[in-house]
Write an enzyme that holds these catalytic residues in place. Structure first.
Site, mmCIF file in Angstrom:
data_model
loop_
_atom_site.group_PDB
_atom_site.id
_atom_site.type_symbol
_atom_site.label_atom_id
_atom_site.label_comp_id
_atom_site.label_asym_id
_atom_site.label_seq_id
_atom_site.Cartn_x
_atom_site.Cartn_y
_atom_site.Cartn_z
ATOM 1 N N ASP A 99 0.872 -1.270 0.012
ATOM 2 C CA ASP A 99 -0.007 -0.090 0.037
ATOM 3 C C ASP A 99 0.818 1.431 0.137
ATOM 4 O OD1 ASP A 99 -3.012 0.840 0.727
ATOM 5 O OD2 ASP A 99 -1.653 2.239 1.644
ATOM 6 N N ASN A 107 -2.538 12.667 -5.720
ATOM 7 C CA ASN A 107 -3.891 12.790 -6.630
ATOM 8 C C ASN A 107 -4.357 14.424 -6.299
ATOM 9 O OD1 ASN A 107 -4.209 10.601 -8.155
ATOM 10 N ND2 ASN A 107 -5.492 9.576 -6.237
ATOM 11 N N HIS A 112 -5.232 13.646 -10.805
ATOM 12 C CA HIS A 112 -5.432 12.164 -11.014
ATOM 13 C C HIS A 112 -4.596 11.662 -12.247
ATOM 14 C CE1 HIS A 112 -8.580 11.298 -8.019
ATOM 15 N NE2 HIS A 112 -9.044 12.593 -8.243
ATOM 16 N N ASP A 116 -2.337 8.235 -11.807
ATOM 17 C CA ASP A 116 -2.580 7.333 -12.707
ATOM 18 C C ASP A 116 -1.138 6.839 -13.301
ATOM 19 O OD1 ASP A 116 -5.022 6.982 -12.160
ATOM 20 O OD2 ASP A 116 -5.697 7.802 -14.201
ATOM 21 N N ASP A 142 -4.506 2.466 -4.602
ATOM 22 C CA ASP A 142 -3.039 2.614 -4.529
ATOM 23 C C ASP A 142 -2.536 1.058 -3.796
ATOM 24 O OD1 ASP A 142 -3.985 2.931 -2.016
ATOM 25 O OD2 ASP A 142 -2.352 4.275 -1.644
ATOM 26 N N ARG A 163 13.228 -5.678 -1.398
ATOM 27 C CA ARG A 163 13.734 -5.170 -2.894
ATOM 28 C C ARG A 163 12.709 -4.250 -3.461
ATOM 29 N NH1 ARG A 163 15.876 -10.932 -4.585
ATOM 30 N NH2 ARG A 163 17.584 -11.215 -3.445
#
Length: 337
Positions: A99, A107, A112, A116, A142, A163
């Site tokens: 997350d 945003n 937006h 994206d 997300d 990683r």
């Protein structure tokens, strides 16, 4: 074949332009018919129809923005991996829940379109870290998830998670800005009793624990976290009605002039006395209120009580305001009222 029999099949043929076309063929055996005395083939070009069906199938199981697997396909892959593990206990299965931290700011600040673009880059970088056979998915917003198979220990899953954090931390060009992506990752490794729903839930719980303990880190699931998550959910449920139930109160810390010893004002502090749990410290329920948005009505209530106290007692009263409440629409109007 018997006379008058019919067969249906598909075949691929090379067209004059060099492309390969798919045909649906209906073959009727009319040998001995007396008129045809042979095979009658009816052929229909279904190349475009097959391509459309494949595209619709892809859209049904893949995220349209990143091209990664979606939630439905990811759950199906996890389910198959767990079935395989039951047949072969040496086959390890791990799930990572990723997350992005504070993605809303991107945003809100850049739009937006920029958000994206950032999500597509995140998906690409996650895939580059993984091996052939691993599955990356975007679950929505997300939130991303990763399925690792054939790992030998939780440590290896954590190594891959770190990683991913390193790959995401490399600055990303979004418009005219360079952004470093910070994420919280929860890791869980399947046991013999694991289910698909349970595995995803545990990875999600571990991810929230990573956020709670500072963000930008990897947290491996521990069964005790499940109890903590259940406790937070119960706390959240009770908190929603705490003000209406009269369980909240405001106490006042005096502000004293050290030279004269006189009280010059006070600071308003909220307290919660739960009917079953007793006094719940602010550092326990305030984070829950902020995460759920309940801090806004609770903060408004506290502000009104403090203003009423100031009107009665005189002097100044300081009121703490959460950053969530401070940035909420209508905050200035609430203070003015």
């Amino acid at each position: 074949r018997p006379r008058q029999s019919t067969s249906h099949f598909e075949t691929r043929l090379l067209a004059a332009d060099g492309s390969v076309r798919t045909f649906e063929v209906v073959a009727a055996n009319l040998v001995g018919d007396g008129v045809v005395d042979g095979l009658a083939l009816t052929m229909r070009d279904i190349t475009d129809r097959k391509a459309l069906a494949a595209e619709l199938s892809h859209q049904a199981f893949h995220d349209s923005l990143t091209g990664l697997a979606n939630r439905a396909l990811f759950a199906d892959r996890v389910d198959h991996a767990l079935h395989r593990r039951r047949r072969d206990p040496d086959c390890s299965v791990a799930v990572l829940f990723v997350d992005l931290d504070d993605f809303k700011a991107v945003n809100d600040g850049l739009g937006h379109g920029a958000g994206d673009s950032l999500l597509r880059t995140v998906g690409e970088r996650i895939v580059r870290v993984l091996r052939v056979g691993d599955t990356a998915a975007r679950l929505g917003g997300d939130e991303f998830a990763v399925l690792l198979e054939d790992d030998r220990s939780p440590g290896e899953a954590s190594t891959i998670a770190n990683r991913i954090l390193e790959a995401l931390h490399v600055p990303v060009s979004v418009g005219d800005m360079e952004l470093s992506v910070v994420a919280s990752i929860g890791v869980t490794v399947a046991t013999a009793q694991s289910s698909t729903v349970g595995l995803l839930r545990d990875a999600d719980i571990a991810m929230y624990e990573a956020k709670r303990t500072g963000k930008g880190r990897v947290c491996v699931f521990d069964p005790s976290m499940r109890d903590m998550a259940s406790d937070r959910l119960a706390l959240q449920t009770d908190l929603a009605s705490a003000v209406e139930a009269g369980q909240m109160r405001v106490v006042y810390q005096p502000i004293v002039d050290l030279e004269s010893g006189l009280v010059r004002g006070s600071e308003a502090l909220i307290r919660w006395r739960h009917p079953e749990r007793g006094d719940i410290p602010p550092d326990t329920f305030i984070p829950v209120a902020e995460q759920t948005g309940l801090i806004v009505p609770i903060g408004d209530w506290t502000l009104r009580r403090a203003c009423a106290h100031a009107a009665r007692s005189g002097g100044t009263v300081g009121v703490n305001v959460s950053g969530v409440q401070f940035s909420a629409p209508g905050f200035l109007g609430s203070v003015s009222d």
